[in-house]
Enzyme design. Structure first.
Site, PDB file in Angstrom:
ATOM      1  N   ALA A 142      69.026 -19.434 -74.250  1.00 35.20           N
ATOM      2  CA  ALA A 142      68.949 -20.117 -75.543  1.00 35.20           C
ATOM      3  C   ALA A 142      67.821 -21.129 -75.477  1.00 35.20           C
ATOM      4  O   ALA A 142      67.789 -21.979 -74.590  1.00 35.20           O
ATOM      5  CB  ALA A 142      70.259 -20.840 -75.832  1.00 35.20           C
ATOM      6  N   VAL A 172      70.141 -22.338 -70.561  1.00 33.94           N
ATOM      7  CA  VAL A 172      69.640 -23.104 -71.712  1.00 33.94           C
ATOM      8  C   VAL A 172      68.261 -23.647 -71.382  1.00 33.94           C
ATOM      9  O   VAL A 172      68.038 -24.172 -70.294  1.00 33.94           O
ATOM     10  CB  VAL A 172      70.594 -24.276 -72.055  1.00 33.94           C
ATOM     11  CG1 VAL A 172      69.946 -25.228 -73.042  1.00 33.94           C
ATOM     12  CG2 VAL A 172      71.909 -23.746 -72.623  1.00 33.94           C
ATOM     13  N   LYS A 173      67.367 -23.483 -72.330  1.00 35.92           N
ATOM     14  CA  LYS A 173      66.031 -24.061 -72.178  1.00 35.92           C
ATOM     15  C   LYS A 173      65.920 -25.202 -73.178  1.00 35.92           C
ATOM     16  O   LYS A 173      66.159 -25.031 -74.379  1.00 35.92           O
ATOM     17  CB  LYS A 173      64.996 -22.989 -72.480  1.00 35.92           C
ATOM     18  CG  LYS A 173      63.589 -23.517 -72.631  1.00 35.92           C
ATOM     19  CD  LYS A 173      62.624 -22.375 -72.811  1.00 35.92           C
ATOM     20  CE  LYS A 173      61.329 -22.868 -73.406  1.00 35.92           C
ATOM     21  NZ  LYS A 173      60.324 -21.842 -73.520  1.00 35.92           N
ATOM     22  N   THR A 174      65.573 -26.382 -72.675  1.00 35.72           N
ATOM     23  CA  THR A 174      65.493 -27.523 -73.573  1.00 35.72           C
ATOM     24  C   THR A 174      64.311 -28.394 -73.167  1.00 35.72           C
ATOM     25  O   THR A 174      63.586 -28.060 -72.232  1.00 35.72           O
ATOM     26  CB  THR A 174      66.834 -28.301 -73.559  1.00 35.72           C
ATOM     27  OG1 THR A 174      66.837 -29.254 -74.603  1.00 35.72           O
ATOM     28  CG2 THR A 174      67.078 -29.022 -72.243  1.00 35.72           C
TER      29      THR A 174
END
Ligand code: R5P
Length: 263
Positions: A142, A172-174
């Site tokens: 995501a 998760v990529k943030t």
């Protein structure tokens, strides 16, 4: 977890140390010929020996990367708007799971827009992708995109990352922000950071180092590598931070040393 899913995940996150250097070159899906990627193949192929994973679109892959290359692929499967759009990042599916499997992808990446007027669209499309992801054993990353009107802080990143994980994301990529520990502590799946806009090399290395110290498992970095004055040296410096626990200064010294050698 199913064997196929675990096997694909181990191609993205290296089992040796549980970390990853993902090279992101998918920018063309909404930015067109991004600076540094005008000829994607020419830029990317020399970087591949130092990347753990390559993240790009199906068109990027088919047009610029040879099928005999030995690199796990993370396929960008969300898109549908451009930087010219009034609703940037109101994304839907631009490639389905069958296509991801046909391309032998190790994973797929989808952007979600928590907090946007159209968040429901992206979260429901994302959830549909998660169903396919589980059905076929292909992990989903995501990408927590941030709208201009949204705060880029730990509270927002934590909210978006946790929602991504609750909806079923495997990774998760943030974006890295102050108090990044808060994002890590509240996200039950591995987190990687995007690089964001090009910064001086030492600052980008420091950001990667701080993210890892806070508990991120790696980077999914694009512009800070391919827009560097020496992309091949920079990816090796990033790799030294991620896999060899180099300090930012040690990695920067390595960058300068490698840069000198290519001159
Ligand atoms: C953005 O949504 C794209 O997925 C990029 O791949 C991502 O932002 C990482 O690239 P950069 O390090 O250039 O921000």
């Amino acid at each position: 977890m199913d064997w196929g899913m675990q096997n694909r995940l181990s191609k993205i996150i290296k089992p040796k140390d549980g970390r990853t250097v993902m090279l992101a070159v998918d920018h063309g899906y909404f930015m067109g010929p991004t600076t540094g990627l005008e000829d994607l193949g020419k830029m990317v192929n020399p970087l591949l020996p130092y990347a753990d994973t390559l993240m790009l679109t199906r068109g990027g892959l088919r047009n610029y990367i040879s099928p005999d290359v030995d690199i796990p692929i993370v396929l960008r499967v969300s898109g549908g708007t451009s930087i010219l759009s009034k609703e940037l990042l109101r994304e839907g599916m631009i490639a389905n799971m069958e296509e991801a499997i046909r391309l032998n992808a190790a994973g797929v990446a989808f952007s979600i827009m928590v907090g946007a007027d159209f968040e429901r669209d992206t979260l429901l499309h994302f959830s549909k992708l998660i169903d396919d992801s589980n059905r076929y054993g292909v992990p989903t990353i995501a990408v927590t995109a941030v709208g201009k009107e949204m705060a880029r802080d730990a509270r927002y990143m934590s909210l978006a990352s946790r929602i991504a994980a609750e909806l079923g994301a495997n990774i998760v990529k943030t974006y890295f922000v102050e108090n990044f520990e808060q994002v890590i502590e509240t996200c039950p799946v591995p987190v990687v950071i995007a690089g964001g806009k090009k910064q001086p090399e030492l600052d980008a290395l420091k950001m990667a180092h701080d993210a890892l110290s806070a508990g991120a498992i790696g980077v999914d970095m694009g512009r800070n590598i391919f827009q560097s004055e020496d992309p091949v040296a920079m990816i090796q410096a990033v790799r030294a931070v991620v896999h060899e626990n180099h300090t930012p200064q040690e990695a920067f010294d390595k960058f300068n040393e490698l840069k000198k050698q290519t001159k």
